[in-house]
Write a protein that holds these residues in place. Structure first.
Motif, mmCIF file in Angstrom:
data_model
loop_
_atom_site.group_PDB
_atom_site.id
_atom_site.type_symbol
_atom_site.label_atom_id
_atom_site.label_comp_id
_atom_site.label_asym_id
_atom_site.label_seq_id
_atom_site.Cartn_x
_atom_site.Cartn_y
_atom_site.Cartn_z
ATOM 1 N N SER A 21 0.847 -1.191 0.000
ATOM 2 C CA SER A 21 0.000 0.000 0.000
ATOM 3 C C SER A 21 0.881 1.239 0.000
ATOM 4 O O SER A 21 2.074 1.167 0.312
ATOM 5 C CB SER A 21 -0.923 -0.004 1.218
ATOM 6 O OG SER A 21 -0.148 0.003 2.401
ATOM 7 N N SER A 23 0.642 5.746 0.789
ATOM 8 C CA SER A 23 -0.172 6.848 1.323
ATOM 9 C C SER A 23 0.145 8.169 0.634
ATOM 10 O O SER A 23 -0.466 9.187 0.924
ATOM 11 C CB SER A 23 0.031 6.983 2.829
ATOM 12 O OG SER A 23 1.391 7.224 3.121
ATOM 13 N N PHE A 43 -1.463 12.656 -4.706
ATOM 14 C CA PHE A 43 -2.210 12.454 -3.480
ATOM 15 C C PHE A 43 -1.221 12.338 -2.333
ATOM 16 O O PHE A 43 -0.206 11.645 -2.458
ATOM 17 C CB PHE A 43 -3.052 11.172 -3.544
ATOM 18 C CG PHE A 43 -4.081 11.180 -4.631
ATOM 19 C CD1 PHE A 43 -5.325 11.746 -4.408
ATOM 20 C CD2 PHE A 43 -3.803 10.636 -5.866
ATOM 21 C CE1 PHE A 43 -6.280 11.752 -5.414
ATOM 22 C CE2 PHE A 43 -4.749 10.643 -6.876
ATOM 23 C CZ PHE A 43 -5.986 11.210 -6.641
ATOM 24 N N LYS A 46 -3.342 9.896 1.731
ATOM 25 C CA LYS A 46 -4.512 9.137 1.323
ATOM 26 C C LYS A 46 -4.063 7.699 1.077
ATOM 27 O O LYS A 46 -3.098 7.466 0.356
ATOM 28 C CB LYS A 46 -5.146 9.721 0.058
ATOM 29 C CG LYS A 46 -6.427 9.029 -0.328
ATOM 30 C CD LYS A 46 -7.154 9.739 -1.448
ATOM 31 C CE LYS A 46 -8.425 8.971 -1.772
ATOM 32 N NZ LYS A 46 -9.173 9.592 -2.851
ATOM 33 N N ASN A 47 -4.727 6.759 1.704
ATOM 34 C CA ASN A 47 -4.313 5.365 1.618
ATOM 35 C C ASN A 47 -4.858 4.685 0.366
ATOM 36 O O ASN A 47 -6.039 4.793 0.068
ATOM 37 C CB ASN A 47 -4.767 4.596 2.855
ATOM 38 C CG ASN A 47 -4.083 5.098 4.097
ATOM 39 O OD1 ASN A 47 -2.916 5.470 4.058
ATOM 40 N ND2 ASN A 47 -4.789 5.119 5.203
ATOM 41 N N PHE A 48 -3.963 3.994 -0.321
ATOM 42 C CA PHE A 48 -4.304 3.208 -1.499
ATOM 43 C C PHE A 48 -3.691 1.823 -1.361
ATOM 44 O O PHE A 48 -2.571 1.674 -0.867
ATOM 45 C CB PHE A 48 -3.739 3.829 -2.781
ATOM 46 C CG PHE A 48 -4.355 5.133 -3.171
ATOM 47 C CD1 PHE A 48 -5.536 5.161 -3.886
ATOM 48 C CD2 PHE A 48 -3.736 6.324 -2.851
ATOM 49 C CE1 PHE A 48 -6.105 6.367 -4.275
ATOM 50 C CE2 PHE A 48 -4.289 7.533 -3.228
ATOM 51 C CZ PHE A 48 -5.476 7.554 -3.936
ATOM 52 N N ASP A 70 -8.735 2.769 -3.811
ATOM 53 C CA ASP A 70 -8.933 3.562 -2.605
ATOM 54 C C ASP A 70 -9.847 2.821 -1.628
ATOM 55 O O ASP A 70 -10.221 1.672 -1.850
ATOM 56 C CB ASP A 70 -9.462 4.961 -2.940
ATOM 57 C CG ASP A 70 -10.858 4.977 -3.543
ATOM 58 O OD1 ASP A 70 -11.576 3.952 -3.482
ATOM 59 O OD2 ASP A 70 -11.245 6.034 -4.071
ATOM 60 N N CYS A 75 -10.711 2.298 -8.482
ATOM 61 C CA CYS A 75 -9.346 2.113 -8.975
ATOM 62 C C CYS A 75 -8.947 3.224 -9.927
ATOM 63 O O CYS A 75 -9.779 3.784 -10.636
ATOM 64 C CB CYS A 75 -9.220 0.777 -9.684
ATOM 65 S SG CYS A 75 -9.325 -0.633 -8.607
#
Length: 82
Positions: A21, A23, A43, A46-48, A70, A75
């Protein structure tokens, strides 16, 4: 990845898959060009989830494409800048 390849004296390498992941990320979207820089998105905080990461790393630099999801499962993907 670039530093790792340099430290191992690899002139070229490829990424076949990746899990994890991020961020913070910056992507160049499919329609971006020098004349349309608004197609570059960033970004921070923000967590992906990384859904896919593929590409090459060479002496000329990395060429990586990434797909991220997200928290809602939406996606997006593009050329990984940072």
């Amino acid at each position: 990845l670039v530093d790792f390849c340099a430290s191992k004296n690899l002139s070229s390498a490829y990424v076949a898959t990746c899990v994890g992941s991020v961020s913070a990320v910056t992507l160049r979207l499919a329609n971006a060009s020098r004349h349309r820089p608004n197609e570059i998105v960033s970004f921070a905080n923000k967590n992906f989830e990384i859904v896919s990461l593929v590409g090459t790393v060479s002496a000329d630099g990395p060429h990586l494409h990434i797909c991220l999801a997200d928290a809602q499962g939406q996606c997006m993907g593009g050329h990984l800048i940072s």
